[in-house]
Motif scaffolding. Sequence first.
Motif, PDB file in Angstrom:
ATOM      1  N   THR A 267       0.819  -1.216   0.000  1.00  0.00           N
ATOM      2  CA  THR A 267       0.000   0.000   0.000  1.00  0.00           C
ATOM      3  C   THR A 267       0.852   1.265   0.000  1.00  0.00           C
ATOM      4  OG1 THR A 267      -0.131  -0.068   2.412  1.00  0.00           O
ATOM      5  CG2 THR A 267      -1.903  -1.144   1.188  1.00  0.00           C
ATOM      6  N   HIS A 268       2.170   1.102  -0.023  1.00  0.00           N
ATOM      7  CA  HIS A 268       3.057   2.264  -0.044  1.00  0.00           C
ATOM      8  C   HIS A 268       2.817   3.100  -1.306  1.00  0.00           C
ATOM      9  CE1 HIS A 268       4.936  -0.873   2.364  1.00  0.00           C
ATOM     10  NE2 HIS A 268       5.767  -0.007   2.911  1.00  0.00           N
ATOM     11  N   PRO A 269       2.914   4.418  -1.224  1.00  0.00           N
ATOM     12  CA  PRO A 269       2.860   5.238  -2.441  1.00  0.00           C
ATOM     13  C   PRO A 269       3.958   4.802  -3.412  1.00  0.00           C
ATOM     14  CG  PRO A 269       2.712   6.615  -0.481  1.00  0.00           C
ATOM     15  CD  PRO A 269       3.067   5.241  -0.004  1.00  0.00           C
ATOM     16  N   LEU A 270       3.604   4.728  -4.683  1.00  0.00           N
ATOM     17  CA  LEU A 270       4.537   4.249  -5.711  1.00  0.00           C
ATOM     18  C   LEU A 270       4.668   5.261  -6.835  1.00  0.00           C
ATOM     19  CD1 LEU A 270       6.202   2.022  -7.243  1.00  0.00           C
ATOM     20  CD2 LEU A 270       4.004   1.231  -8.169  1.00  0.00           C
ATOM     21  N   LEU A 271       5.910   5.548  -7.204  1.00  0.00           N
ATOM     22  CA  LEU A 271       6.211   6.292  -8.427  1.00  0.00           C
ATOM     23  C   LEU A 271       6.889   5.328  -9.388  1.00  0.00           C
ATOM     24  CD1 LEU A 271       6.688   8.836 -10.220  1.00  0.00           C
ATOM     25  CD2 LEU A 271       8.846   9.161  -8.980  1.00  0.00           C
ATOM     26  N   PHE A 272       6.347   5.201 -10.583  1.00  0.00           N
ATOM     27  CA  PHE A 272       6.958   4.371 -11.621  1.00  0.00           C
ATOM     28  C   PHE A 272       7.347   5.261 -12.786  1.00  0.00           C
ATOM     29  CE2 PHE A 272       6.245   1.340 -15.356  1.00  0.00           C
ATOM     30  CZ  PHE A 272       7.522   0.798 -15.262  1.00  0.00           C
ATOM     31  N   ILE A 273       8.640   5.274 -13.099  1.00  0.00           N
ATOM     32  CA  ILE A 273       9.145   6.033 -14.244  1.00  0.00           C
ATOM     33  C   ILE A 273       9.488   5.028 -15.339  1.00  0.00           C
ATOM     34  CG2 ILE A 273      10.889   7.635 -15.094  1.00  0.00           C
ATOM     35  CD1 ILE A 273      11.224   8.683 -12.245  1.00  0.00           C
ATOM     36  N   ALA A 274       8.640   4.955 -16.347  1.00  0.00           N
ATOM     37  CA  ALA A 274       8.834   4.018 -17.447  1.00  0.00           C
ATOM     38  C   ALA A 274       9.801   4.596 -18.471  1.00  0.00           C
ATOM     39  CB  ALA A 274       7.489   3.720 -18.110  1.00  0.00           C
ATOM     40  N   CYS A 275      10.672   3.731 -18.989  1.00  0.00           N
ATOM     41  CA  CYS A 275      11.611   4.131 -20.047  1.00  0.00           C
ATOM     42  C   CYS A 275      11.106   3.546 -21.360  1.00  0.00           C
ATOM     43  CB  CYS A 275      13.016   3.631 -19.731  1.00  0.00           C
ATOM     44  SG  CYS A 275      13.739   4.366 -18.241  1.00  0.00           S
ATOM     45  N   THR A 276      10.622   4.405 -22.233  1.00  0.00           N
ATOM     46  CA  THR A 276       9.869   3.933 -23.399  1.00  0.00           C
ATOM     47  C   THR A 276      10.735   3.322 -24.494  1.00  0.00           C
ATOM     48  OG1 THR A 276       9.932   6.136 -24.421  1.00  0.00           O
ATOM     49  CG2 THR A 276       8.059   5.634 -22.974  1.00  0.00           C
ATOM     50  N   LYS A 277      12.061   3.489 -24.434  1.00  0.00           N
ATOM     51  CA  LYS A 277      12.929   2.939 -25.470  1.00  0.00           C
ATOM     52  C   LYS A 277      13.695   1.702 -25.005  1.00  0.00           C
ATOM     53  CE  LYS A 277      13.665   7.068 -28.308  1.00  0.00           C
ATOM     54  NZ  LYS A 277      14.699   7.942 -28.939  1.00  0.00           N
ATOM     55  N   ASP A 278      13.345   1.175 -23.826  1.00  0.00           N
ATOM     56  CA  ASP A 278      13.982  -0.046 -23.340  1.00  0.00           C
ATOM     57  C   ASP A 278      13.315  -1.233 -24.019  1.00  0.00           C
ATOM     58  OD1 ASP A 278      14.980  -2.240 -21.931  1.00  0.00           O
ATOM     59  OD2 ASP A 278      15.057  -1.151 -20.028  1.00  0.00           O
ATOM     60  N   CYS A 279      14.121  -2.044 -24.734  1.00  0.00           N
ATOM     61  CA  CYS A 279      13.586  -3.199 -25.453  1.00  0.00           C
ATOM     62  C   CYS A 279      13.486  -4.443 -24.576  1.00  0.00           C
ATOM     63  CB  CYS A 279      14.477  -3.520 -26.661  1.00  0.00           C
ATOM     64  SG  CYS A 279      14.598  -2.196 -27.869  1.00  0.00           S
ATOM     65  N   VAL A 280      14.026  -4.391 -23.362  1.00  0.00           N
ATOM     66  CA  VAL A 280      13.993  -5.542 -22.459  1.00  0.00           C
ATOM     67  C   VAL A 280      12.985  -5.325 -21.341  1.00  0.00           C
ATOM     68  CG1 VAL A 280      15.321  -6.883 -20.775  1.00  0.00           C
ATOM     69  CG2 VAL A 280      16.332  -6.323 -22.993  1.00  0.00           C
ATOM     70  N   ALA A 281      13.174  -4.280 -20.566  1.00  0.00           N
ATOM     71  CA  ALA A 281      12.244  -3.974 -19.472  1.00  0.00           C
ATOM     72  C   ALA A 281      11.139  -3.075 -20.012  1.00  0.00           C
ATOM     73  CB  ALA A 281      12.975  -3.308 -18.316  1.00  0.00           C
ATOM     74  N   LEU A 282      10.223  -3.677 -20.731  1.00  0.00           N
ATOM     75  CA  LEU A 282       9.148  -2.897 -21.352  1.00  0.00           C
ATOM     76  C   LEU A 282       8.223  -2.310 -20.287  1.00  0.00           C
ATOM     77  CD1 LEU A 282      10.206  -4.688 -23.716  1.00  0.00           C
ATOM     78  CD2 LEU A 282       7.876  -4.659 -24.617  1.00  0.00           C
ATOM     79  N   PRO A 283       7.725  -1.095 -20.512  1.00  0.00           N
ATOM     80  CA  PRO A 283       6.805  -0.485 -19.544  1.00  0.00           C
ATOM     81  C   PRO A 283       5.614  -1.366 -19.190  1.00  0.00           C
ATOM     82  CG  PRO A 283       7.526   1.174 -21.108  1.00  0.00           C
ATOM     83  CD  PRO A 283       8.066  -0.156 -21.604  1.00  0.00           C
ATOM     84  N   ILE A 284       5.151  -2.173 -20.148  1.00  0.00           N
ATOM     85  CA  ILE A 284       3.974  -3.018 -19.897  1.00  0.00           C
ATOM     86  C   ILE A 284       4.216  -4.000 -18.760  1.00  0.00           C
ATOM     87  CG2 ILE A 284       4.618  -4.780 -21.607  1.00  0.00           C
ATOM     88  CD1 ILE A 284       1.675  -5.145 -22.242  1.00  0.00           C
ATOM     89  N   PHE A 285       5.482  -4.419 -18.573  1.00  0.00           N
ATOM     90  CA  PHE A 285       5.777  -5.361 -17.496  1.00  0.00           C
ATOM     91  C   PHE A 285       5.503  -4.718 -16.138  1.00  0.00           C
ATOM     92  CE2 PHE A 285       9.251  -7.346 -20.404  1.00  0.00           C
ATOM     93  CZ  PHE A 285       8.267  -8.006 -21.138  1.00  0.00           C
ATOM     94  N   GLY A 286       6.011  -3.507 -15.958  1.00  0.00           N
ATOM     95  CA  GLY A 286       5.785  -2.797 -14.709  1.00  0.00           C
ATOM     96  C   GLY A 286       4.321  -2.451 -14.525  1.00  0.00           C
ATOM     97  N   ASP A 287       3.688  -1.975 -15.582  1.00  0.00           N
ATOM     98  CA  ASP A 287       2.272  -1.592 -15.498  1.00  0.00           C
ATOM     99  C   ASP A 287       1.408  -2.783 -15.079  1.00  0.00           C
ATOM    100  OD1 ASP A 287       2.913   0.973 -16.325  1.00  0.00           O
ATOM    101  OD2 ASP A 287       2.499   0.569 -18.440  1.00  0.00           O
ATOM    102  N   SER A 288       1.677  -3.945 -15.652  1.00  0.00           N
ATOM    103  CA  SER A 288       0.905  -5.139 -15.334  1.00  0.00           C
ATOM    104  C   SER A 288       1.085  -5.534 -13.866  1.00  0.00           C
ATOM    105  CB  SER A 288       1.346  -6.291 -16.241  1.00  0.00           C
ATOM    106  OG  SER A 288       0.709  -7.494 -15.880  1.00  0.00           O
ATOM    107  N   SER A 289       2.320  -5.500 -13.402  1.00  0.00           N
ATOM    108  CA  SER A 289       2.607  -5.860 -12.010  1.00  0.00           C
ATOM    109  C   SER A 289       1.954  -4.881 -11.045  1.00  0.00           C
ATOM    110  CB  SER A 289       4.118  -5.900 -11.783  1.00  0.00           C
ATOM    111  OG  SER A 289       4.419  -6.173 -10.440  1.00  0.00           O
TER     112      SER A 289
END
Length: 329
Positions: A267-289
């Motif tokens: 429940t901790h406040p979360l900031l997620f900074i997605a890097c849109t040009k990363d071909c490995v750690a795609l933003p969708i992975f973080g968003d889904s989690s």
Amino acid sequence: MVEMDRNNYKQTKTKRGFTYSYFYSAPASGKPVLFFAHGFPSASFLWRKQVAFFQPLGYGIIVPDQLGYGGTDKPTDPKLYVGRGLAEDMRDILDAEAVATVVAIGHDWGSYLVSRMLHYIPLRISAVALCDVGYRPAEPGVNSISQKEALIKMIGYDAFAYQRFFIQPDAAAIIEKNIDSFISMIYPEKPESWKENMCVDGGAREWIENNTITASPSYLIPEDKEAIKTSLLSGGLAGPLCWYTQQLEQANIDEDAKLPTAAREFTHPLLFIACTKDCVALPIFGDSSHGKYAKGPVTRKEIEADHWGPMSHAAEVNEMVLEWLGTLG
């Protein structure tokens, strides 16, 4: 190169018996302590531009060299790189400085570490910021190396193929022999190079064994490259690669399997900074989690960066974190 003052580095021995080196700067009155966790193949210097920004503002700073890196011990048994043990090492560092809680900020494997801190020492964290790699919950028996078919079905290619090279017994020696080629692969001038070379079976090994070297990105100045090279060669790659091999041996299963399912939510406040040009750690992975496990307020930002946002887009990252910190109670 932005330097981190060596006079601010300290050492402590954790209850597991490991000596950790870490940067520490005390907070001004009323300011929180920011805890920065780096990943592979960095050391604490990954966060030098963040330290240079936040330290003058009075924020407390703790930036460890993680196990296997920099001035910290470098064991080569993958079972020592398990989530609970690493999280408790971080607790011991906080105890050494009498710091009750921190805002935990992670990148790459540092995001994995912060995730395990949320699992095992959640009361020591007040809020979480993750850059590029999102929250990685404990899922016993599941690891990124084994996800080939699922990844291809989901995104069309084998994003973690390079990890199957990293876990091979000869990987450390090959990388050390061709360290400039390795750095060229990890810090590409063109982000799509990762998809073309690291995300295909055998691609990473072929790149490094052939000693392939291409142009460096503008953010990787020669001094930075030399610092990375010196840090890795002085300690070797066997330790850092254990962060990958512990997945193969599923060293986390015993501890993580004991974790109640509810403990994977936070429940901790979360900031997620997605890097849109990363071909490995795609933003969708973080968003889904985050959609599944983050039960508190989530702030999502994007930067047009490859994997190395804290280096290449430091000013944007710093301002995003600062703005978010201002929203916390």
